[in-house]
Design a protein around this motif. Structure first.
Motif, mmCIF file in Angstrom:
data_model
loop_
_atom_site.group_PDB
_atom_site.id
_atom_site.type_symbol
_atom_site.label_atom_id
_atom_site.label_comp_id
_atom_site.label_asym_id
_atom_site.label_seq_id
_atom_site.Cartn_x
_atom_site.Cartn_y
_atom_site.Cartn_z
ATOM 1 N N ASP A 1 -0.352 2.270 7.328
ATOM 2 C CA ASP A 1 -1.528 1.085 7.777
ATOM 3 C C ASP A 1 -2.758 1.859 7.405
ATOM 4 O O ASP A 1 -3.684 1.132 7.727
ATOM 5 N N ASN A 2 -2.643 3.048 6.981
ATOM 6 C CA ASN A 2 -3.681 3.644 6.636
ATOM 7 C C ASN A 2 -4.881 3.947 8.047
ATOM 8 O O ASN A 2 -5.948 4.004 7.940
ATOM 9 N N ARG A 3 -4.350 3.830 9.173
ATOM 10 C CA ARG A 3 -4.966 3.782 10.555
ATOM 11 C C ARG A 3 -4.673 5.041 11.226
ATOM 12 O O ARG A 3 -3.388 5.559 11.006
ATOM 13 N N PRO A 4 -5.248 5.653 12.247
ATOM 14 C CA PRO A 4 -4.916 6.650 12.944
ATOM 15 C C PRO A 4 -3.617 6.297 13.626
ATOM 16 O O PRO A 4 -2.579 6.972 13.634
ATOM 17 N N ASN A 5 -3.717 5.240 14.471
ATOM 18 C CA ASN A 5 -2.502 4.640 14.871
ATOM 19 C C ASN A 5 -2.241 3.251 14.702
ATOM 20 O O ASN A 5 -3.450 2.431 14.499
ATOM 21 N N SER A 6 -1.264 2.420 15.043
ATOM 22 C CA SER A 6 -0.990 0.872 14.657
ATOM 23 C C SER A 6 -1.660 0.240 15.962
ATOM 24 O O SER A 6 -1.769 0.850 17.125
ATOM 25 N N LEU B 1 -5.771 1.945 -3.436
ATOM 26 C CA LEU B 1 -5.929 3.019 -2.312
ATOM 27 C C LEU B 1 -6.638 4.108 -2.518
ATOM 28 O O LEU B 1 -6.832 4.707 -3.828
ATOM 29 N N THR B 2 -7.451 4.619 -1.573
ATOM 30 C CA THR B 2 -8.247 5.657 -1.646
ATOM 31 C C THR B 2 -7.358 7.070 -1.869
ATOM 32 O O THR B 2 -6.211 7.050 -1.197
ATOM 33 N N ALA C 1 0.801 -1.054 -0.013
ATOM 34 C CA ALA C 1 0.037 -0.149 -0.039
ATOM 35 C C ALA C 1 0.845 1.123 0.238
ATOM 36 O O ALA C 1 1.816 1.152 -0.707
ATOM 37 N N GLY C 2 0.407 2.204 0.962
ATOM 38 C CA GLY C 2 1.367 3.542 0.705
ATOM 39 C C GLY C 2 2.682 3.649 1.757
ATOM 40 O O GLY C 2 2.817 4.396 1.997
ATOM 41 N N ASP D 1 6.056 5.954 17.386
ATOM 42 C CA ASP D 1 6.247 5.858 15.984
ATOM 43 C C ASP D 1 6.950 6.967 15.643
ATOM 44 O O ASP D 1 6.969 8.190 16.222
ATOM 45 N N SER E 1 0.985 7.935 14.616
ATOM 46 C CA SER E 1 0.448 7.278 13.268
ATOM 47 C C SER E 1 1.606 6.757 12.474
ATOM 48 O O SER E 1 2.842 7.472 12.533
ATOM 49 N N ALA E 2 1.594 5.465 12.095
ATOM 50 C CA ALA E 2 2.811 5.035 11.480
ATOM 51 C C ALA E 2 3.228 5.632 10.135
ATOM 52 O O ALA E 2 2.467 5.897 9.292
ATOM 53 N N ARG F 1 -0.612 -4.524 -5.657
ATOM 54 C CA ARG F 1 -0.611 -3.239 -5.181
ATOM 55 C C ARG F 1 -1.871 -3.143 -4.773
ATOM 56 O O ARG F 1 -2.916 -3.576 -5.647
ATOM 57 N N LEU F 2 -2.179 -2.683 -3.582
ATOM 58 C CA LEU F 2 -3.541 -2.438 -2.981
ATOM 59 C C LEU F 2 -4.013 -1.185 -3.517
ATOM 60 O O LEU F 2 -3.611 -0.049 -3.433
ATOM 61 N N ALA G 1 -3.747 8.579 4.182
ATOM 62 C CA ALA G 1 -4.560 9.147 5.189
ATOM 63 C C ALA G 1 -4.635 8.120 6.356
ATOM 64 O O ALA G 1 -4.435 6.671 5.889
ATOM 65 N N PRO G 2 -5.211 8.472 7.619
ATOM 66 C CA PRO G 2 -5.437 9.793 7.954
ATOM 67 C C PRO G 2 -3.960 10.393 8.392
ATOM 68 O O PRO G 2 -2.961 9.911 8.394
ATOM 69 N N TYR G 3 -4.101 11.839 8.626
ATOM 70 C CA TYR G 3 -2.855 12.641 8.735
ATOM 71 C C TYR G 3 -2.546 13.303 10.080
ATOM 72 O O TYR G 3 -3.288 13.172 10.972
ATOM 73 N N LEU H 1 -2.069 9.081 -0.359
ATOM 74 C CA LEU H 1 -2.121 7.455 -0.171
ATOM 75 C C LEU H 1 -2.134 7.187 1.400
ATOM 76 O O LEU H 1 -2.230 5.817 1.353
ATOM 77 N N ASN I 1 -8.386 9.974 1.980
ATOM 78 C CA ASN I 1 -9.092 9.829 2.977
ATOM 79 C C ASN I 1 -9.000 8.127 3.357
ATOM 80 O O ASN I 1 -9.490 7.164 2.556
ATOM 81 N N SER I 2 -9.018 7.995 4.638
ATOM 82 C CA SER I 2 -8.894 6.651 5.050
ATOM 83 C C SER I 2 -10.276 6.107 5.336
ATOM 84 O O SER I 2 -11.219 6.581 5.714
#
Lengths: 358, 358
Positions: free
Chosen positions: A77-82, B337-338, A73-74, B358, A93-94, B334-335, A281-283, A279, B341-342
């Protein structure tokens, strides 16, 4: 250089960047800097990729580096935190692993000066991969006999090649291959004027005119293009007091200060890359800003004290999407396996057992 | 066919297998059976691989199919049981996905008749990937616009291609490529008499003479080589009462009975493949048997009522290591991705927040 003088020196650089940003657009160099004490080799890169994907480097055998820094992916992990061992999550956030090799320093607070130093962190962090210490991690690898020839090939001069330093060196060598060149932006600054849409080109100018390049400078949009062994830090929020401070909890984490304890480091953060930012998010350091649009609004207000209008916002966001590069095709590693004997501890006293399902 | 009559028919097959095992050694067919209603296509296989690796199919965006069925390893997670959402773990050990396409039925208790049916299970299982239902999983995918063209390419005739059925079909199509041919055993039975060591060849004979092939029959060592849409089930332990019952907790999970509720299904289990068995420790449905040596001892006692001697044990284990095949090189997906926006929900009320790192 002491932190305060470094900050003043960097502030000077920012002023320079502010006045000179028109000349600063640079494509991503083909290769990131390679440190003299960790030269690249294919064997080392291959070993690093294998380690990067090996969940046995975590206490429960469930999380690998890639779990939170997903290179498919980017790079995050596209999560606020892991979520780490024992369902724990960190407050930050990762960050993306893609192009991390072009960053001056590592972690949000820049507390690691190199990729090598960074790589050791999560493995033994109790709320990430959770190995109790480096010796336990190395011990785990020593239980997998098929790892030894891979380490020997990567570190032929070492008499005892499986060490935490070499784990980190191999992972760092792999990470130095994780680069995404040839974004529309890169093609544009190399001369292909069709590579950006009209809106993206407008957004690029706005991005420079607003002053974003003061900090997000250079080929990696993470600092001035120069040797940056000391790291490039900025205060965030620089203009504290906006409604965003509370809305997105921008002040509770004191950034670099949390690791150094120095007042001058309060709310100082490493300037992160903007490559592939669309790619990831979130930020922000805490992952509390959900969209790229909102992230641009927050940065304009907190760092430049600007309320940007809808056109500026849309244009800058369009420009930022042009920083998504080409991800190299990668083969999957084959994890060396023990023969007939699991090395993951069978007992997890922290876990509850639910109903059978597999 | 009702379970009891099926069991009797299969017992007959076992008897046949017991008398005819000398003729039964077969190499792995090049391709597993392909169901008429889900023909293979490259677009479908590629989509399936992407979905297999996409953690956004789990509630927290942290677990993909590959998390527990790691195709970079032996197709499982080398844990007694897997860890799902909210730190939950199931009572059964993740079965290998490698060569699962040659299995008659899926899950330890065989409650899924096809790979397609199986693929839907973990995604919505609350202690695995934890999506509350299929609609939520499909909704998650619909939030990722770049998935639509991949589904259209894989299912060109579908007017609305993103459905749970198509998710399952694509994953199953990918899984039908996860085959490991050309093990030393396969080369041996194809005529290369140097492919096995003397000990492995001895172990192969012992494996047949002891009667292991009565159940672990056929090219996949998971049942007689015949159409097996009904599944091939055996009672475990067949010879209850040994010390192993308590030592390894072999009786608390009633197997197929736990899903059907039928007395005749008590302690009935699907016969699992032995291919790559040396790579998938720990063993048995509950993952409580730590080593391959011990697994062979347990099976000899509980299924054949035999206390095998040290030579037999070592030889059979050596033979079983010859079932480790060649894993095809795979490229990473390759996943999609949006942009900016998560889609992973930012709030995880179940989780505790720990210190930032992190």
């Amino acid at each position: 250089m002491k932190p305060l003088s470094r900050y003043l020196a960097l502030s000077g650089l920012c002023a320079l960047a502010l006045t000179a940003h028109a000349q600063q657009w640079e494509p991503l160099p083909e290769h990131p800097p390679i440190p003299a004490d960790n030269p690249q080799s294919q064997a080392k890169i291959d070993l690093g990729k294998t380690l990067f994907f090996d969940p046995r480097l975590s206490e429960h055998g469930t999380l690998s580096c890639n779990s939170c820094h997903n290179v498919m992916a980017g790079g995050d992990d596209n999560r606020p935190n892991s979520i780490g061992m024992h369902d724990a999550r960190g407050g930050r956030s990762a960050p993306t692993v893609w192009n991390a090799a072009y960053q001056s320093v590592q972690f949000w607070d820049g507390r690691a000066g190199t990729l090598e130093e960074q790589a050791k962190g999560p493995i033994t962090n109790p709320i990430e991969m959770g190995m109790s210490d480096a010796a336990v991690a190395v011990g785990r690898l020593n239980q997998i006999p098929a790892y030894l020839p891979l380490f020997k090939a990567a570190f032929p001069a070492a008499s005892k090649p499986i060490t935490m330093d070499n784990v980190a060196k191999a992972i760092a060598a792999y990470e130095r291959t994780l680069v995404t060149p040839d974004s529309p932006y890169d093609r544009y600054v190399k001369g292909d004027k069709t590579a950006l849409t009209a809106q993206q080109a407008r957004g690029m100018k706005t991005f420079g005119d607003l002053g974003c390049t003061a900090c997000h400078a250079g080929a990696n949009f993470s600092g001035p293009p120069m040797p940056m062994a000391q790291g490039f830090f900025m205060k965030f929020p620089t203009f504290a007091g906006s409604a965003f401070d509370k809305q997105y909890d921008l002040l509770s984490d004191t950034g670099r200060h949390a690791s150094t304890g120095k007042d001058s480091d309060k709310h100082m953060w490493r300037v992160p890359t903007l490559r592939n930012i669309a790619l990831t998010a979130p930020y922000m350091h805490n992952g509390k800003v959900p969209t790229l649009e909102e992230a641009v609004r927050v940065m304009a207000k907190t760092q430049l004290n600007r309320d940007i209008d809808a056109t500026q916002l849309a244009d800058v966001v369009a420009f930022l999407t042009s920083l998504s590069g080409k991800f190299p095709e990668q083969t999957m590693p084959r994890l060396p396996l023990t023969s007939g004997n699991s090395i993951v501890p069978p007992i997890d006293p922290h876990l509850k057992t639910a109903k059978a399902t597999d």
